[in-house]
Design an enzyme around this catalytic site. Structure first.
Site, PDB file in Angstrom:
ATOM      1  N   LYS A  53     -26.282  40.036   1.679  1.00 22.95           N
ATOM      2  CA  LYS A  53     -26.344  38.589   1.438  1.00 22.95           C
ATOM      3  C   LYS A  53     -27.258  37.931   2.472  1.00 22.95           C
ATOM      4  O   LYS A  53     -28.092  37.093   2.131  1.00 22.95           O
ATOM      5  CB  LYS A  53     -24.928  37.985   1.495  1.00 22.95           C
ATOM      6  CG  LYS A  53     -24.071  38.428   0.314  1.00 22.95           C
ATOM      7  CD  LYS A  53     -22.607  38.054   0.455  1.00 22.95           C
ATOM      8  CE  LYS A  53     -21.818  38.607  -0.724  1.00 22.95           C
ATOM      9  NZ  LYS A  53     -20.377  38.312  -0.662  1.00 22.95           N
ATOM     10  N   GLN A  97     -16.097  36.125   3.301  1.00 25.25           N
ATOM     11  CA  GLN A  97     -16.067  37.429   2.621  1.00 25.25           C
ATOM     12  C   GLN A  97     -14.612  37.864   2.408  1.00 25.25           C
ATOM     13  O   GLN A  97     -13.815  37.878   3.342  1.00 25.25           O
ATOM     14  CB  GLN A  97     -16.835  38.460   3.477  1.00 25.25           C
ATOM     15  CG  GLN A  97     -16.964  39.835   2.849  1.00 25.25           C
ATOM     16  CD  GLN A  97     -17.797  39.834   1.559  1.00 25.25           C
ATOM     17  OE1 GLN A  97     -18.800  39.146   1.447  1.00 25.25           O
ATOM     18  NE2 GLN A  97     -17.354  40.593   0.578  1.00 25.25           N
ATOM     19  N   ASP A 120     -19.368  30.277  -3.579  1.00 25.73           N
ATOM     20  CA  ASP A 120     -18.738  31.359  -4.353  1.00 25.73           C
ATOM     21  C   ASP A 120     -18.049  30.799  -5.603  1.00 25.73           C
ATOM     22  O   ASP A 120     -17.709  31.549  -6.513  1.00 25.73           O
ATOM     23  CB  ASP A 120     -17.690  32.070  -3.483  1.00 25.73           C
ATOM     24  CG  ASP A 120     -18.170  33.433  -2.991  1.00 25.73           C
ATOM     25  OD1 ASP A 120     -19.118  33.978  -3.595  1.00 25.73           O
ATOM     26  OD2 ASP A 120     -17.583  33.946  -2.020  1.00 25.73           O
TER      27      ASP A 120
END
Ligand code: NAD
Length: 293
Positions: A53, A97, A120
């Site tokens: 990422k 995460q 997200d």
């Protein structure tokens, strides 16, 4: 039938190239997009995802803050870090995460991220917006699959789409996005009886379970599009998806490989969402300045 293997790596590269210009234009207006990625603990798979990422952000010229916290970090400490990032005008996207260590409640952490920075798309407000057909951020994996279908010229309208796996991260948002594009959606889970009866009816079959070789050629309708989301580490160290790719060759019209299919698209959509977040934040800022003038 000849089965085409969809090149997710090449497609992701192309999409990133397209978005690089938008990121550059923002930076030119003094609004360089910024993404913060927080990771708690040292799970090797999570660390590898975070590295990918951060690398993708750098490729597009984004600012990316990579914050590594020890496994013993308390929930309050993590929430305080998120509050700091929510208040930082140079950060437009905040990602934590998952999975988090057991002593931290993921729901509380997700709810602490400012919804306009939740790249997200996991915040309940963003989940609600997606469910009602007005997504602010579509979760990256399903959004990447939708873009992949579009670029492959596959229109879900009127098609039978069958999704294996009903998680909040992949299966459920995937179902909503396909439904909004006119597909008839079946969402299977671990309790589904006669899985093959469902999969054989699929024009678009999406496997997101986490079980190697769950989908075999005999479960696939001839000509179907098979999207393999699964990432499984085999005992020999190799990566495999949920689909027995060899056995669907000659049956499916298209299949995505693992690695090199959905994975690179997921990372790309994260960067896309971060650029979108920055575009919106900077547009809001400009409006405020206009009002104050
Ligand atoms: P999860 O464990 O949260 O959910 C798995 C789902 O599969 C559950 O809904 C469960 O009910 C269902 N399930 C279990 N056995 C089943 C069966 N036999 N038939 C049908 N459904 C069954 O998993 P997740 O986070 O959604 O991830 C699924 C897989 O996708 C994992 O391998 C993960 O690593 C991978 N993944 C890949 C990407 C990517 O970018 N490629 C992104 C996210 C997740």
């Amino acid at each position: 039938m000849e089965t085409k293997i969809i090149d997710g790596t090449g497609l992701a590269r192309q999409v990133r190239e397209e978005w690089r210009e938008r990121a550059r234009a923002l930076a030119g207006r003094g609004c360089r997009p910024g993404l913060a990625v927080l990771i708690v603990g040292d799970d090797p798979a999570s660390k590898a995802y975070v590295r990918n990422k951060v690398r993708a952000c750098a490729e597009l010229g984004l600012r990316s803050d990579h914050i590594e916290l020890p496994a013993a970090t308390s929930e309050d400490e993590l929430l305080a870090r998120i509050a700091g990032l929510n208040a930082d005008p140079g950060i437009h996207g905040v990602l934590v995460q998952l999975p988090l260590p057991k002593h931290i409640a993921s729901e509380r952490v997700i709810e602490a991220i400012a919804p306009e920075k939740d790249v997200d798309g996991f915040h309940p407000l963003n989940v609600g917006l997606l469910a009602t057909g007005h997504p602010r951020f579509a979760p990256c994996t399903p959004a990447g699959i939708m873009l992949m279908l579009e670029r492959e010229g596959i229109d879900p309208w009127g098609q039978n789409a069958v999704i294996l796996g009903a998680s909040n991260i992949v299966g459920k948002p995937m179902a909503l996005l396909l439904l909004q594009r006119g597909a008839t959606v079946t969402l299977c889970n671990s309790k589904t009886r006669d899985l093959a009866a469902h999969t054989r009816a699929a024009d678009i079959l999406i496997a997101a379970v986490g079980r190697p070789n769950l989908v075999t050629g005999g479960m696939v309708k001839p000509g179907a599009v098979v999207i393999d989301v699964g990432i499984n580490r085999l005992p020999d160290g190799k990566l495999a998806g949920d689909v027995d790719t060899r056995s669907v060759m000659g049956v499916a019209s298209r299949v995505t490989p693992v690695p090199g299919g959905v994975g690179p698209m997921t990372v790309t959509m994260l960067v896309v969402n971060a650029v979108l977040a920055a575009e919106r934040a900077c547009a809001d800022e400009a409006k405020t300045e206009d009002r104050e003038r």
